[in-house]
Write a protein that holds these residues in place. Structure first.
Motif, PDB file in Angstrom:
ATOM      1  N   MET A   1     -26.976  91.683  44.224  1.00 24.91           N
ATOM      2  CA  MET A   1     -25.895  90.602  43.930  1.00 24.91           C
ATOM      3  C   MET A   1     -25.125  90.626  44.964  1.00 24.91           C
ATOM      4  N   ALA A   2     -24.617  89.084  44.791  1.00 23.52           N
ATOM      5  CA  ALA A   2     -23.577  88.600  46.316  1.00 23.52           C
ATOM      6  C   ALA A   2     -22.335  90.044  46.250  1.00 23.52           C
ATOM      7  N   THR A   3     -21.328  89.823  46.553  1.00 28.47           N
ATOM      8  CA  THR A   3     -20.408  89.903  46.161  1.00 28.47           C
ATOM      9  C   THR A   3     -19.237  88.964  46.619  1.00 28.47           C
ATOM     10  N   THR A   4     -18.384  88.448  45.126  1.00 24.82           N
ATOM     11  CA  THR A   4     -17.668  87.663  45.444  1.00 24.82           C
ATOM     12  C   THR A   4     -16.478  87.466  45.629  1.00 24.82           C
ATOM     13  N   GLN A   5     -15.483  88.672  45.206  1.00 23.76           N
ATOM     14  CA  GLN A   5     -14.084  88.513  45.044  1.00 23.76           C
ATOM     15  C   GLN A   5     -13.713  89.095  46.921  1.00 23.76           C
ATOM     16  N   ASP A   6     -12.861  87.355  47.139  1.00 23.72           N
ATOM     17  CA  ASP A   6     -12.182  88.350  48.623  1.00 23.72           C
ATOM     18  C   ASP A   6     -11.497  89.272  48.430  1.00 23.72           C
ATOM     19  N   SER A   7     -11.413  91.153  49.225  1.00 26.09           N
ATOM     20  CA  SER A   7     -10.540  92.178  48.709  1.00 26.09           C
ATOM     21  C   SER A   7      -9.783  92.095  49.867  1.00 26.09           C
ATOM     22  N   GLY A   8      -9.463  90.987  50.653  1.00 18.13           N
ATOM     23  CA  GLY A   8      -8.596  90.840  52.067  1.00 18.13           C
ATOM     24  C   GLY A   8      -8.968  92.240  53.701  1.00 18.13           C
TER      25      GLY A   8
END
Length: 283
Positions: A1-8
């Motif tokens: 599954m693709a990563t959907t949250q920006d961790s900075g």
């Protein structure tokens, strides 16, 4: 599954894995210095070329977003790669990955100290201009279609745009493969890793950094799956396993961290990202 949250996460400032070993092995001063950044695919083009052609060089890591004065002296836009030619007084300079690649190819083949039987080349010999033209057609497809399609896909935020981007990127890959197949049909199989037993070509090097990042960056952030097909999969295996390529690759985490800013289209990510967002040509 693709990563959907920006961790900075931010971009890296030092190579890892095999690329770090290569950089450390080329830390001593030489007549050529490559100014590069560990995550930059345009730099990787030049780095692979240096490794493949066996040209002595020093690798110097810079932060292209801080644009140090020593980089601006070589590259007016502050972009990497840049080459400093230290045998001149003052040193000469070159920038733009394709220009540098062409220069290195001519430099290697014009070096009278090297035996003509041992000199590697990214092109067929000048005596076969048609074969050389076929390689340039392939390289042109990589630059005009594959590279911008990669960034449009990665930077797309809307789901519909991502689907559109995936389709365009796959079509760019298919267009490149069609040119490989054309050269094969016409009997040109010695140059290019598309053919088992072929040597690394200019077109392979032009496309490789983005095909490689499709297997990690696009897979991680967009859930991208590379096209199926035994021939294409075999080509990819030969490409990423080639010694000159492998020596310039960092570990996967470096790319995932460094490209997160593209995947979430952060403002002013890079001049390349800005060009994609504005619809302008790549810098």
């Amino acid at each position: 599954m693709a990563t959907t949250q920006d961790s900075g996460r931010s971009y890296h400032l030092q190579c890892t894995g095999p690329a770090l070993e290569t950089a450390e092995a080329h830390s001593a001063q030489e007549h050529i210095t490559l100014f590069g950044s560990c995550f930059c695919p345009f730099v990787q083009r030049v780095w692979i070329t240096l490794e493949y052609l066996g040209i002595d060089y020093a690798y110097y890591e810079v932060d292209p977003y801080k644009k140090p004065a020593e980089l601006l002296e070589l590259s007016p836009k502050g972009l990497v790669p840049a080459l400093r030619l230290n045998n001149h007084h003052p040193p000469n300079a070159l920038n733009e990955s394709t220009i540098i690649m062409d220069y290195l190819e001519e430099l290697a083949n014009g070096d009278t100290r090297r035996s003509s039987h041992t000199v590697e080349s990214l092109f067929p010999p000048p005596s076969d201009p048609y074969a050389r033209a076929l390689i340039r057609l392939q390289a042109d497809c990589a630059s005009r279609s594959l590279v911008p399609a990669f960034y449009r896909y990665l930077q797309a935020q809307d789901e519909a745009k991502q689907v559109e981007g995936a389709t365009a990127f796959v079509e760019a890959i298919k267009a490149l493969v069609a040119l490989f197949e054309r050269a094969e049909r016409e009997g040109y199989t010695s140059y290019g890793l598309w053919n088992e037993g072929g040597s690394l070509s200019y077109a392979d090097v032009m496309a490789m950094p983005w095909l490689f990042r499709a297997t990690n960056v696009l897979k991680h952030y967009r859930g991208f799956v590379m096209p199926e097909g035994e021939r294409f999969q075999a080509y990819m295996q030969r490409l990423v396993a080639h010694p000159a390529v492998r020596r310039t690759c960092s570990t996967e985490q470096l790319y995932l961290d460094s490209y997160e800013r593209y995947a979430f289209n952060r403002p002013n990510t890079s001049q390349v990202a800005n060009a994609i967002n504005s619809g302008a040509p790549l810098p």
